[in-house]
Design a protein around this motif. Sequence first.
Motif, PDB file in Angstrom:
ATOM      1  N   GLU A 191       0.853  -1.441   0.014  1.00 32.03           N
ATOM      2  CA  GLU A 191       0.530  -0.039  -0.076  1.00 32.03           C
ATOM      3  C   GLU A 191       0.849   0.901   0.015  1.00 32.03           C
ATOM      4  N   THR A 192       0.678   2.363  -0.648  1.00 31.49           N
ATOM      5  CA  THR A 192       1.039   3.773  -0.713  1.00 31.49           C
ATOM      6  C   THR A 192       0.789   4.543   0.769  1.00 31.49           C
ATOM      7  N   LEU A 193       1.657   4.522   1.354  1.00 28.09           N
ATOM      8  CA  LEU A 193       1.973   5.674   2.574  1.00 28.09           C
ATOM      9  C   LEU A 193       1.451   6.891   2.615  1.00 28.09           C
ATOM     10  N   ILE A 194       1.264   7.592   2.782  1.00 26.62           N
ATOM     11  CA  ILE A 194       1.407   9.093   2.594  1.00 26.62           C
ATOM     12  C   ILE A 194       1.411   9.486   4.431  1.00 26.62           C
ATOM     13  N   VAL A 195       2.365   9.713   4.888  1.00 26.18           N
ATOM     14  CA  VAL A 195       3.273   9.896   6.198  1.00 26.18           C
ATOM     15  C   VAL A 195       3.547  11.949   6.556  1.00 26.18           C
ATOM     16  N   ARG A 196       3.682  12.168   7.909  1.00 29.87           N
ATOM     17  CA  ARG A 196       3.859  12.992   8.222  1.00 29.87           C
ATOM     18  C   ARG A 196       5.673  13.154   8.113  1.00 29.87           C
ATOM     19  N   GLU A 197       6.675  14.727   8.072  1.00 26.66           N
ATOM     20  CA  GLU A 197       7.778  14.976   7.341  1.00 26.66           C
ATOM     21  C   GLU A 197       8.519  13.606   8.766  1.00 26.66           C
ATOM     22  N   MET A 198      10.321  13.851   8.606  1.00 25.82           N
ATOM     23  CA  MET A 198      10.617  13.148   9.056  1.00 25.82           C
ATOM     24  C   MET A 198      11.241  14.383  10.256  1.00 25.82           C
ATOM     25  N   GLY A 199      11.870  13.793  11.410  1.00 21.76           N
ATOM     26  CA  GLY A 199      11.087  14.328  12.672  1.00 21.76           C
ATOM     27  C   GLY A 199      10.249  14.496  13.038  1.00 21.76           C
ATOM     28  N   SER A 200       9.095  14.183  12.972  1.00 20.51           N
ATOM     29  CA  SER A 200       7.877  14.282  13.880  1.00 20.51           C
ATOM     30  C   SER A 200       8.151  13.161  14.693  1.00 20.51           C
ATOM     31  N   GLY A 201       6.981  13.571  15.460  1.00 22.78           N
ATOM     32  CA  GLY A 201       6.500  12.204  15.938  1.00 22.78           C
ATOM     33  C   GLY A 201       5.704  10.944  15.788  1.00 22.78           C
ATOM     34  N   THR A 202       4.793  11.664  15.238  1.00 23.16           N
ATOM     35  CA  THR A 202       4.039  10.821  14.248  1.00 23.16           C
ATOM     36  C   THR A 202       5.301   9.951  13.331  1.00 23.16           C
ATOM     37  N   PRO A 217       7.581   0.096   4.679  1.00 16.83           N
ATOM     38  CA  PRO A 217       6.415   0.438   3.928  1.00 16.83           C
ATOM     39  C   PRO A 217       6.620   1.687   3.209  1.00 16.83           C
ATOM     40  N   ARG A 218       5.955   1.062   1.999  1.00 19.33           N
ATOM     41  CA  ARG A 218       6.156   2.180   0.190  1.00 19.33           C
ATOM     42  C   ARG A 218       5.578   3.910   0.519  1.00 19.33           C
ATOM     43  N   ILE A 219       5.997   4.324   0.599  1.00 14.65           N
ATOM     44  CA  ILE A 219       6.295   5.848   1.003  1.00 14.65           C
ATOM     45  C   ILE A 219       5.926   7.072   0.476  1.00 14.65           C
ATOM     46  N   GLY A 220       4.545   7.019  -0.555  1.00 13.98           N
ATOM     47  CA  GLY A 220       3.845   7.642  -1.778  1.00 13.98           C
ATOM     48  C   GLY A 220       4.132   9.344  -1.795  1.00 13.98           C
ATOM     49  N   MET A 221       3.987   9.812   0.103  1.00  9.93           N
ATOM     50  CA  MET A 221       4.353  11.232   0.061  1.00  9.93           C
ATOM     51  C   MET A 221       4.041  11.257   1.532  1.00  9.93           C
ATOM     52  N   GLU A 222       5.203  12.621   1.472  1.00  9.46           N
ATOM     53  CA  GLU A 222       5.346  13.352   2.705  1.00  9.46           C
ATOM     54  C   GLU A 222       4.871  14.541   2.586  1.00  9.46           C
ATOM     55  N   MET A 223       3.904  14.799   4.032  1.00  7.59           N
ATOM     56  CA  MET A 223       3.032  15.931   3.963  1.00  7.59           C
ATOM     57  C   MET A 223       3.399  16.230   6.100  1.00  7.59           C
ATOM     58  N   GLY A 224       3.844  18.129   5.835  1.00 12.83           N
ATOM     59  CA  GLY A 224       3.640  18.345   7.562  1.00 12.83           C
ATOM     60  C   GLY A 224       2.312  18.916   7.649  1.00 12.83           C
ATOM     61  N   SER A 225       1.522  18.609   7.156  1.00 14.50           N
ATOM     62  CA  SER A 225       0.071  18.964   7.312  1.00 14.50           C
ATOM     63  C   SER A 225      -1.088  17.098   7.872  1.00 14.50           C
ATOM     64  N   ASN A 226      -1.113  17.160   9.182  1.00 13.92           N
ATOM     65  CA  ASN A 226      -2.041  16.145   9.289  1.00 13.92           C
ATOM     66  C   ASN A 226      -2.919  16.779   9.090  1.00 13.92           C
ATOM     67  N   GLU A 227      -3.809  18.262   7.724  1.00 14.33           N
ATOM     68  CA  GLU A 227      -5.375  18.034   7.407  1.00 14.33           C
ATOM     69  C   GLU A 227      -4.823  17.556   6.125  1.00 14.33           C
ATOM     70  N   ALA A 228      -3.883  17.832   6.265  1.00 11.71           N
ATOM     71  CA  ALA A 228      -3.334  17.671   4.190  1.00 11.71           C
ATOM     72  C   ALA A 228      -3.314  16.587   3.766  1.00 11.71           C
ATOM     73  N   ILE A 229      -2.901  15.783   4.643  1.00 14.36           N
ATOM     74  CA  ILE A 229      -2.449  14.025   4.604  1.00 14.36           C
ATOM     75  C   ILE A 229      -4.284  13.869   4.995  1.00 14.36           C
ATOM     76  N   LYS A 230      -4.871  13.902   5.246  1.00 17.79           N
ATOM     77  CA  LYS A 230      -6.622  14.068   5.670  1.00 17.79           C
ATOM     78  C   LYS A 230      -7.059  13.342   4.263  1.00 17.79           C
TER      79      LYS A 230
END
Length: 303
Positions: A191-202, A217-230
């Motif tokens: 599955e493609t994972l949409i994840v928080r930026e490096m260094g975040s607790g999540t 994990p297969r990381i497809g996108m990295e975002m700095g916002s929980n809202e954008a991830i959702k």
Amino acid sequence: MRNATIRQLQIFSVAANHLSFARAAERLHLTHAAISLQIKQLEEVCGTRLFERIGKRVFLTEAGEILLDHTRQILQSLKEADEALLALKGLKGGRIAIAVASTAEYFAPGLLAAFRETHSEVRIRLLIDNRDTVIRLLAGNEVDLAIMGRPPAELDAIAVAFAPHPLVIVASTGHALSSLARVSVEDLANETLIVREMGSGTRSAMEEFFHEHSIKPRIGMEMGSNEAIKQAVIAGLGISFISQHTLGLELSAGRLSILKVEGTPVIRRWHIVRHRNKHLSPVLAAFWSFVVESAPAYLSRLV
């Protein structure tokens, strides 16, 4: 140094903490030119340069580092004097500056509102930013307290865990895995994972979870916002490992589903943090106690 002003030292402290005149201007609501002028005047008072630019980066000179150490002591002494005088008036005259990691923004305002019900005249400043910035604000004494997930090991701090922090894996309600009564971690490998930026607790908790199950994990996108991830997950761009405390609206609206993955939710803890040398005024002590005693029940209603 007798001719230096408190305002100049305040501006210098913020600029030195961020190593950026632009960030200092943003924080202090001043123009870049105003910051530069105040720093130049302070350098004239000191008789030496406080900053130097190497390439595109700004650094403190040795004189700047020495002055920053003394400036922090001066500003802290003034703040403690202010707080001591306010304490004579009781909690009514107190004030609090709080920084929260971005994931905590979903419950922090509600906690503050509950605190204000019994401390209505307390002045509160709330800053929401990423983990690295929250730690920097604590280290620079720009805030009194912080709320975050993983306490900062690099900072001499006191941290108290006050509530569970469940982290879950979510997908859009139309995703094939959403209808399964049980999902294995192996089912997520492709599955493609949409994840928080490096260094975040999540992000750290996610990497630890997959490492424990020997899955890359297969990381497809990295975002700095929980809202954008959702929103990306709702759009079907992938699945995500995310705090359950961020999901209230999307779950109630039926736009996201929590996948029933073995080993989840991953339970971490929320912490309230202060620098070890931070003096707790009466109002700070009251808020600290309020979070430790009342936040668990408040957060339990959000999951």
